[in-house]
Design a protein around this motif. Structure first.
Motif, mmCIF file in Angstrom:
data_model
loop_
_atom_site.group_PDB
_atom_site.id
_atom_site.type_symbol
_atom_site.label_atom_id
_atom_site.label_comp_id
_atom_site.label_asym_id
_atom_site.label_seq_id
_atom_site.Cartn_x
_atom_site.Cartn_y
_atom_site.Cartn_z
ATOM 1 N N PRO A 49 0.702 -1.120 -0.097
ATOM 2 C CA PRO A 49 0.071 -0.058 0.001
ATOM 3 C C PRO A 49 0.812 1.360 0.007
ATOM 4 O O PRO A 49 0.378 2.239 -0.618
ATOM 5 C CB PRO A 49 -0.725 -0.076 1.135
ATOM 6 N N VAL A 50 2.009 1.255 0.871
ATOM 7 C CA VAL A 50 2.769 2.435 0.848
ATOM 8 C C VAL A 50 3.457 2.765 -0.570
ATOM 9 O O VAL A 50 3.447 3.820 -1.088
ATOM 10 C CB VAL A 50 4.024 2.253 1.841
ATOM 11 N N CYS A 51 3.788 1.446 -1.362
ATOM 12 C CA CYS A 51 4.394 1.911 -2.491
ATOM 13 C C CYS A 51 3.531 2.225 -3.675
ATOM 14 O O CYS A 51 3.688 3.153 -4.580
ATOM 15 C CB CYS A 51 5.103 0.604 -3.171
ATOM 16 N N ASN A 52 1.998 1.731 -3.607
ATOM 17 C CA ASN A 52 1.098 2.193 -4.594
ATOM 18 C C ASN A 52 0.831 3.710 -4.354
ATOM 19 O O ASN A 52 0.386 4.200 -5.341
ATOM 20 C CB ASN A 52 -0.005 1.316 -4.175
ATOM 21 N N LEU A 53 0.877 4.211 -2.937
ATOM 22 C CA LEU A 53 0.699 5.684 -2.747
ATOM 23 C C LEU A 53 1.576 6.267 -3.497
ATOM 24 O O LEU A 53 1.109 7.079 -4.152
ATOM 25 C CB LEU A 53 0.674 5.787 -1.183
ATOM 26 N N HIS A 54 2.764 5.876 -3.386
ATOM 27 C CA HIS A 54 3.665 6.765 -4.218
ATOM 28 C C HIS A 54 3.920 6.500 -5.771
ATOM 29 O O HIS A 54 3.902 7.622 -6.327
ATOM 30 C CB HIS A 54 5.448 6.289 -3.768
ATOM 31 N N LEU A 55 3.484 5.277 -6.257
ATOM 32 C CA LEU A 55 3.553 5.354 -7.529
ATOM 33 C C LEU A 55 2.267 5.823 -8.062
ATOM 34 O O LEU A 55 2.324 6.334 -9.355
ATOM 35 C CB LEU A 55 3.527 3.843 -7.952
ATOM 36 N N ARG A 56 1.368 5.998 -7.440
ATOM 37 C CA ARG A 56 0.235 6.946 -7.938
ATOM 38 C C ARG A 56 0.500 8.391 -8.384
ATOM 39 O O ARG A 56 0.055 8.956 -9.376
ATOM 40 C CB ARG A 56 -0.925 7.055 -7.053
ATOM 41 N N SER A 57 1.671 9.127 -7.483
ATOM 42 C CA SER A 57 1.979 10.330 -7.628
ATOM 43 C C SER A 57 2.896 10.358 -8.926
ATOM 44 O O SER A 57 2.747 11.510 -9.855
ATOM 45 C CB SER A 57 2.677 10.811 -6.480
ATOM 46 N N ILE A 58 3.650 9.283 -9.247
ATOM 47 C CA ILE A 58 4.300 9.014 -10.325
ATOM 48 C C ILE A 58 3.555 9.070 -11.712
ATOM 49 O O ILE A 58 3.647 9.473 -12.796
ATOM 50 C CB ILE A 58 5.097 7.902 -10.402
ATOM 51 N N VAL A 59 2.303 8.113 -11.664
ATOM 52 C CA VAL A 59 1.356 8.192 -12.623
ATOM 53 C C VAL A 59 0.821 9.548 -12.960
ATOM 54 O O VAL A 59 0.592 9.853 -14.314
ATOM 55 C CB VAL A 59 0.450 6.789 -12.231
ATOM 56 N N ARG A 60 0.394 10.056 -12.023
ATOM 57 C CA ARG A 60 -0.239 11.474 -12.199
ATOM 58 C C ARG A 60 0.386 12.379 -12.953
ATOM 59 O O ARG A 60 -0.048 13.222 -13.730
ATOM 60 C CB ARG A 60 -0.590 12.045 -10.837
ATOM 61 N N ARG A 61 1.758 12.149 -12.687
ATOM 62 C CA ARG A 61 2.630 13.149 -13.335
ATOM 63 C C ARG A 61 3.630 12.601 -14.355
ATOM 64 O O ARG A 61 4.735 13.300 -14.718
ATOM 65 C CB ARG A 61 3.461 13.992 -12.376
ATOM 66 N N HIS A 62 3.312 11.464 -14.924
ATOM 67 C CA HIS A 62 4.094 10.786 -15.764
ATOM 68 C C HIS A 62 4.270 11.617 -17.079
ATOM 69 O O HIS A 62 5.843 11.378 -17.448
ATOM 70 C CB HIS A 62 3.477 9.654 -16.218
ATOM 71 N N ALA A 63 3.553 12.203 -17.475
ATOM 72 C CA ALA A 63 3.689 13.079 -18.907
ATOM 73 C C ALA A 63 4.836 14.239 -18.555
ATOM 74 O O ALA A 63 5.596 14.382 -19.307
ATOM 75 C CB ALA A 63 2.406 13.547 -19.257
ATOM 76 N N GLU A 64 4.820 14.712 -17.414
ATOM 77 C CA GLU A 64 5.470 15.808 -16.967
ATOM 78 C C GLU A 64 7.152 15.235 -16.981
ATOM 79 O O GLU A 64 8.095 15.700 -17.207
ATOM 80 C CB GLU A 64 5.211 16.399 -15.829
ATOM 81 N N ILE A 65 7.122 13.979 -16.293
ATOM 82 C CA ILE A 65 8.572 13.308 -16.022
ATOM 83 C C ILE A 65 8.960 13.086 -17.399
ATOM 84 O O ILE A 65 10.164 13.156 -17.586
ATOM 85 C CB ILE A 65 8.030 12.091 -15.316
ATOM 86 N N GLU A 66 8.170 12.400 -18.416
ATOM 87 C CA GLU A 66 8.618 12.063 -19.718
ATOM 88 C C GLU A 66 9.298 13.414 -20.261
ATOM 89 O O GLU A 66 10.295 13.264 -21.067
ATOM 90 C CB GLU A 66 7.537 11.273 -20.377
ATOM 91 N N ALA A 67 8.508 14.489 -20.379
ATOM 92 C CA ALA A 67 8.843 15.615 -21.265
ATOM 93 C C ALA A 67 9.937 16.235 -20.465
ATOM 94 O O ALA A 67 10.798 16.891 -21.360
ATOM 95 C CB ALA A 67 7.780 16.743 -20.824
ATOM 96 N N ALA A 68 10.542 15.756 -19.413
ATOM 97 C CA ALA A 68 11.973 16.106 -18.644
ATOM 98 C C ALA A 68 12.805 15.332 -19.075
ATOM 99 O O ALA A 68 14.177 15.418 -18.612
ATOM 100 C CB ALA A 68 11.801 16.467 -17.165
ATOM 101 N N GLY A 69 12.602 14.234 -20.138
ATOM 102 C CA GLY A 69 13.510 13.527 -20.474
ATOM 103 C C GLY A 69 13.908 12.133 -19.671
ATOM 104 O O GLY A 69 14.961 11.915 -19.777
ATOM 105 N N ILE A 70 12.892 11.937 -18.796
ATOM 106 C CA ILE A 70 13.195 10.748 -17.623
ATOM 107 C C ILE A 70 12.351 9.711 -18.067
ATOM 108 O O ILE A 70 11.023 9.850 -18.529
ATOM 109 C CB ILE A 70 12.956 11.244 -16.295
ATOM 110 N N ARG A 71 12.939 8.568 -17.991
ATOM 111 C CA ARG A 71 12.314 7.220 -18.193
ATOM 112 C C ARG A 71 12.239 6.568 -16.923
ATOM 113 O O ARG A 71 13.296 6.454 -16.136
ATOM 114 C CB ARG A 71 13.262 6.365 -19.376
ATOM 115 N N GLU A 72 11.061 6.012 -16.399
ATOM 116 C CA GLU A 72 10.855 5.467 -15.225
ATOM 117 C C GLU A 72 11.209 3.840 -15.428
ATOM 118 O O GLU A 72 10.505 3.309 -16.360
ATOM 119 C CB GLU A 72 9.276 5.567 -14.589
ATOM 120 N N VAL A 73 11.733 3.379 -14.557
ATOM 121 C CA VAL A 73 11.985 1.987 -14.243
ATOM 122 C C VAL A 73 11.781 1.342 -12.886
ATOM 123 O O VAL A 73 12.560 1.915 -12.095
ATOM 124 C CB VAL A 73 13.395 1.218 -14.959
#
Length: 197
Positions: A49-73
């Motif tokens: 549940p704790v990991c899922n909470l964090h990953l939701r924040s990554i999913v919500r801003r994934h387009a912004e992360i990708e636009a910054a040239g970052i790939r998530e693994v």
């Protein structure tokens, strides 16, 4: 891995080798990719549940992360079969490392402080309540009662340049001690321009 293994931690400036990784869904990927930074996350177990909470924040801003040239693994110390039940909608590579080979190589540890550190207790309560509500509504699955690798895993984050240079890293002191998206974006903006591999 225990607290005593912390001496094997990696540091900014060290260079890691490229490798092929097999996500739980989709084709194999190269860890390093020309023209991109990689945010390599070490999470805990499938359905945490704790990991899922964090990953939701990554999913919500994934387009912004990708636009910054970052790939998530994102890695978990669970099997691919377990992870597929929890990660079908994640827009980034999720890697199973049930034998913790990469955890050991990157110096990512497990310790009781993952859950016993008072700074994480409020987040645990919030994550469990959110997860329980999702289970009741039929939108989420309950985590395994006895997750492979245990419940005491600590998170870790690495920002890696295309040539394998570790630009920044964070080893968590408790289960919810990782880079928030804003910090990740700030670190990426400060990253030096390195020649691609």
């Amino acid at each position: 891995m225990t607290d005593s293994d912390a001496s094997h931690r990696l540091h900014p400036g060290e260079v890691i080798r490229d490798r092929e990784l097999t996500p739980v869904t989709g084709p194999a990927i190269r860890l390093l990719q020309p023209g991109h930074l990689v945010h390599l996350q070490f999470r805990r177990f499938a359905g945490c549940p704790v990991c899922n909470l964090h990953l939701r924040s990554i999913v919500r801003r994934h387009a912004e992360i990708e636009a910054a040239g970052i790939r998530e693994v994102v890695l978990f110390h669970s099997s691919a079969d377990e992870l597929r039940e929890y990660t079908p909608d994640l827009p980034f590579a999720v890697i199973a490392d049930p034998d913790r080979r990469l955890y050991v190589e990157f110096g990512v540890e497990s310790a009781k402080r993952a859950l016993l550190n008072p700074r994480v207790w409020g987040t645990i309560v919030r994550a469990v309540l959110r997860n329980t509500w999702g289970i009741v509504r039929g939108r989420e699955r309950a985590p395994a009662a006895m997750p492979r690798g245990g419940r005491f895993g600590l998170p870790a984050d690495f920002l890696i340049a295309a040539d394998g240079t570790i630009l920044a890293c964070k080893y968590g002191d408790h289960a919810y001690d990782q880079w928030p998206v804003d910090e990740l974006l700030t670190l990426a903006a400060r990253a030096p321009v390195l020649d691609d591999r």
